[in-house]
Design an enzyme around this catalytic site. Structure first.
Site, PDB file in Angstrom:
ATOM      1  N   ASP A 141       1.087  -1.196  -0.141  1.00 15.59           N
ATOM      2  CA  ASP A 141       0.030   0.423   0.098  1.00 15.59           C
ATOM      3  C   ASP A 141       0.570   1.233  -0.408  1.00 15.59           C
ATOM      4  O   ASP A 141       0.423   2.050   0.038  1.00 15.59           O
ATOM      5  CB  ASP A 141      -0.916  -0.237   1.546  1.00 15.59           C
ATOM      6  N   LYS A 144       2.531   3.554  -5.758  1.00 19.14           N
ATOM      7  CA  LYS A 144       2.260   2.208  -6.552  1.00 19.14           C
ATOM      8  C   LYS A 144       3.400   2.051  -7.780  1.00 19.14           C
ATOM      9  O   LYS A 144       3.230   1.075  -8.256  1.00 19.14           O
ATOM     10  CB  LYS A 144       0.774   3.236  -7.572  1.00 19.14           C
ATOM     11  N   ASP A 169      -3.244  -2.799  -2.377  1.00 21.91           N
ATOM     12  CA  ASP A 169      -3.872  -1.274  -2.805  1.00 21.91           C
ATOM     13  C   ASP A 169      -4.244  -1.202  -4.456  1.00 21.91           C
ATOM     14  O   ASP A 169      -3.063  -1.217  -4.500  1.00 21.91           O
ATOM     15  CB  ASP A 169      -3.894  -1.151  -1.095  1.00 21.91           C
ATOM     16  N   ASN A 170      -5.123  -0.497  -4.020  1.00 25.26           N
ATOM     17  CA  ASN A 170      -5.122   0.775  -5.008  1.00 25.26           C
ATOM     18  C   ASN A 170      -5.183   0.262  -6.457  1.00 25.26           C
ATOM     19  O   ASN A 170      -4.202   0.357  -7.668  1.00 25.26           O
ATOM     20  CB  ASN A 170      -4.498   2.215  -4.658  1.00 25.26           C
ATOM     21  N   GLU A 199     -11.525   3.983  -1.095  1.00 21.42           N
ATOM     22  CA  GLU A 199     -11.768   4.679   0.597  1.00 21.42           C
ATOM     23  C   GLU A 199     -12.764   5.671   0.649  1.00 21.42           C
ATOM     24  O   GLU A 199     -12.100   6.825   0.106  1.00 21.42           O
ATOM     25  CB  GLU A 199     -10.098   4.741   1.315  1.00 21.42           C
TER      26      GLU A 199
END
Ligand SMILES: O=C(NC/C=C/[C@H]1O[C@@H](n2cnc3cncnc32)[C@H](O)[C@@H]1O)c1cc([N+](=O)[O-])cc(O)c1O
Ligand SMILES: [Mg+2]
Length: 214
Positions: A141, A144, A169-170, A199
């Site tokens: 996380d 990226k 994540d993401n 989120e």
């Protein structure tokens, strides 16, 4: 004087959460970020998916890349068995300082080792420094564009084994296209994603689950 967002998040925890109660710390951050100011915590919707993966894997060794304010750190640490070893890497000293206090407020400081430094520097040192052979679970996380290079680095350092699980994540927002491309085309990984939302918003988002099969 100016109070940073991370400081406001910490104040919200100290004001609204009960010491030693991880769920109240998570709730305090989620309430602050959905009612007052957005922040890049994994959040409750994806957080519940994270919880279910942690519970299913029941990991003895966990690595988190990108502690930020410690929200996901608290979620993960609160679900680990007593013997588990959990390392979280954070290179921004200001975020690390807030995360330490959030983790301590939850009463989980003995379950987590927060290491201040860059993943690319620390991943090669983990085996000798912490006596960890491989990780059962890795939560990605952080920036990226580091997902792919750090995953390759973990492979090279022999930190991943058959059965290790990577949760990222993401992968949609902000996105990690090179990472998704690499793991999807590699025979080493069995991957699938959990549909969710970014989120505290309605934007489409996925949590990317990777099982290492060989
Ligand atoms: O950008 C995002 N996350 C980046 C997170 C970065 C965190 O990881 C640390 N870090 C970075 N490289 C590192 C290398 N080594 C150690 N810590 C490191 C940074 O100091 C920060 O604490 C993000 C953005 C959105 N968004 O909607 O825009 C939503 C999200 O859920 C996100 O996670
Ligand atoms: Mg994130």
């Amino acid at each position: 004087q100016f109070v940073s967002l991370r400081q406001r998040i910490l104040s919200a925890v100290q004001k609204n959460a009960t010491r030693g109660d991880p769920r109240s710390v998570i709730r305090a951050i989620d309430q602050f970020c959905s009612q007052k100011e957005w922040a890049m915590n994994v959040g409750n919707e994806k957080g519940c998916i994270l919880d279910s993966v942690v519970s299913e894997v029941n990991p003895a060794t966990v690595l988190e890349l990108g502690t930020y304010c410690g929200y996901s750190t608290v979620r993960i640490a609160s679900l680990l068995p007593p013997y588990a070893k959990f390392i979280t890497l954070e290179f921004n000293p200001d975020f690390a300082a807030v995360a330490r206090q959030v983790i301590a407020w939850a009463g989980l400081e003995d379950k987590v080792q927060l290491v201040e430094g860059a993943s690319s520097d620390w991943i090669p040192k983990i085996k000798e420094q912490f006596g960890i052979k491989t990780f059962d679970l890795v939560f990605l996380d952080h920036w990226k564009e580091h997902y792919l290079s750090d995953t390759k680095l973990m492979e090279e350092c022999g930190l991943l084994r058959k059965g290790s699980v990577l949760l990222a994540d993401n992968v949609i927002c902000p996105g990690a296209p090179d990472y998704v491309e690499y793991v999807r085309s590699s025979p080493r990984y069995k991957s699938h994603y959990f549909r969710s939302h970014l989120e505290y918003t309605k934007a489409e988002e996925n949590l990317w689950y990777l099982g290492i099969i060989e």
